[in-house]
Structures are given as C-alpha cells and as structure tokens.
Design a protein around this motif. Sequence first.
Motif, PDB file in Angstrom:
ATOM      1  N   ALA A  14       0.870  -1.175   0.000  1.00 32.53           N
ATOM      2  CA  ALA A  14       0.000   0.000   0.000  1.00 32.53           C
ATOM      3  C   ALA A  14       0.901   1.218   0.000  1.00 32.53           C
ATOM      4  O   ALA A  14       1.856   1.297   0.773  1.00 32.53           O
ATOM      5  CB  ALA A  14      -0.907  -0.001   1.219  1.00 32.53           C
ATOM      6  N   ASP A  15       0.644   2.140  -0.908  1.00 31.22           N
ATOM      7  CA  ASP A  15       1.521   3.299  -1.045  1.00 31.22           C
ATOM      8  C   ASP A  15       0.689   4.539  -1.360  1.00 31.22           C
ATOM      9  O   ASP A  15       0.065   4.607  -2.417  1.00 31.22           O
ATOM     10  CB  ASP A  15       2.531   3.040  -2.159  1.00 31.22           C
ATOM     11  CG  ASP A  15       3.588   4.113  -2.271  1.00 31.22           C
ATOM     12  OD1 ASP A  15       3.766   4.890  -1.315  1.00 31.22           O
ATOM     13  OD2 ASP A  15       4.247   4.189  -3.325  1.00 31.22           O
ATOM     14  N   GLY A  16       0.657   5.485  -0.441  1.00 31.81           N
ATOM     15  CA  GLY A  16      -0.031   6.744  -0.688  1.00 31.81           C
ATOM     16  C   GLY A  16      -1.514   6.601  -0.983  1.00 31.81           C
ATOM     17  O   GLY A  16      -2.034   7.267  -1.858  1.00 31.81           O
ATOM     18  N   PHE A  20      -1.769  -2.364  -3.835  1.00 32.88           N
ATOM     19  CA  PHE A  20      -1.377  -3.203  -4.966  1.00 32.88           C
ATOM     20  C   PHE A  20      -1.442  -4.663  -4.542  1.00 32.88           C
ATOM     21  O   PHE A  20      -0.876  -5.033  -3.510  1.00 32.88           O
ATOM     22  CB  PHE A  20       0.045  -2.870  -5.427  1.00 32.88           C
ATOM     23  CG  PHE A  20       0.191  -1.467  -5.933  1.00 32.88           C
ATOM     24  CD1 PHE A  20      -0.138  -1.155  -7.236  1.00 32.88           C
ATOM     25  CD2 PHE A  20       0.642  -0.464  -5.099  1.00 32.88           C
ATOM     26  CE1 PHE A  20      -0.015   0.140  -7.703  1.00 32.88           C
ATOM     27  CE2 PHE A  20       0.766   0.830  -5.544  1.00 32.88           C
ATOM     28  CZ  PHE A  20       0.441   1.146  -6.848  1.00 32.88           C
ATOM     29  N   ASP A  21      -2.121  -5.477  -5.325  1.00 36.23           N
ATOM     30  CA  ASP A  21      -2.220  -6.912  -5.082  1.00 36.23           C
ATOM     31  C   ASP A  21      -1.833  -7.651  -6.354  1.00 36.23           C
ATOM     32  O   ASP A  21      -2.051  -7.150  -7.453  1.00 36.23           O
ATOM     33  CB  ASP A  21      -3.656  -7.312  -4.712  1.00 36.23           C
ATOM     34  CG  ASP A  21      -4.171  -6.605  -3.481  1.00 36.23           C
ATOM     35  OD1 ASP A  21      -3.421  -6.517  -2.496  1.00 36.23           O
ATOM     36  OD2 ASP A  21      -5.323  -6.151  -3.503  1.00 36.23           O
ATOM     37  N   ASN A  37      -7.795   2.218  -5.153  1.00 41.15           N
ATOM     38  CA  ASN A  37      -7.843   3.329  -4.209  1.00 41.15           C
ATOM     39  C   ASN A  37      -9.304   3.695  -3.994  1.00 41.15           C
ATOM     40  O   ASN A  37     -10.193   2.973  -4.441  1.00 41.15           O
ATOM     41  CB  ASN A  37      -6.995   4.523  -4.677  1.00 41.15           C
ATOM     42  CG  ASN A  37      -7.523   5.150  -5.948  1.00 41.15           C
ATOM     43  OD1 ASN A  37      -8.641   4.911  -6.380  1.00 41.15           O
ATOM     44  ND2 ASN A  37      -6.706   5.979  -6.565  1.00 41.15           N
ATOM     45  N   TYR A  38      -9.560   4.801  -3.342  1.00 37.77           N
ATOM     46  CA  TYR A  38     -10.931   5.155  -3.005  1.00 37.77           C
ATOM     47  C   TYR A  38     -11.753   5.563  -4.236  1.00 37.77           C
ATOM     48  O   TYR A  38     -12.978   5.586  -4.186  1.00 37.77           O
ATOM     49  CB  TYR A  38     -10.949   6.284  -1.962  1.00 37.77           C
ATOM     50  CG  TYR A  38     -10.379   7.589  -2.459  1.00 37.77           C
ATOM     51  CD1 TYR A  38     -11.217   8.561  -2.990  1.00 37.77           C
ATOM     52  CD2 TYR A  38      -9.019   7.840  -2.394  1.00 37.77           C
ATOM     53  CE1 TYR A  38     -10.705   9.755  -3.460  1.00 37.77           C
ATOM     54  CE2 TYR A  38      -8.503   9.028  -2.853  1.00 37.77           C
ATOM     55  CZ  TYR A  38      -9.342   9.982  -3.389  1.00 37.77           C
ATOM     56  OH  TYR A  38      -8.836  11.156  -3.857  1.00 37.77           O
TER      57      TYR A  38
END
Length: 59
Positions: A14-16, A20-21, A37-38
């Motif tokens: 998870a970045d910022g 990512f999976d 993301n949201y």
Amino acid sequence: MKKEQRFEVTPTKADGGVSFDVVTDKQTGVQYVLASNYIGSSLTVLVDKEGKPLLKRGA
C-alpha cells in the motif's frame, strides 16, 4: 461440495492511498496486478521483458 477458487490474491503493498495486489489465475499461472484506491481500481496483466504474460513459478 465446495468449489475451488480459480484466482489467488496476494497483497503486496500500500503506497499513498493505493493498494497493490497480485492476482494469479491458478489454472493458467498468469499473473495480474490489481491497483485500488478510493476512486476505483485497475487490473493489468504482468508481462516479462519480451511482452509475454508473467507466469507464477511452479504453476
């Protein structure tokens, strides 16, 4: 009788605010990256340096 799931999801980072999976198709071994993301998400096949789909080792 429980049906086996075709896809395996491996959380990676998870970045910022984006996660990512790696999603692996257990029938073909092909791997995809799922970015979320949201706002939404995107799924893209991972490729090697020759542009061929990246396969999970041992699949």
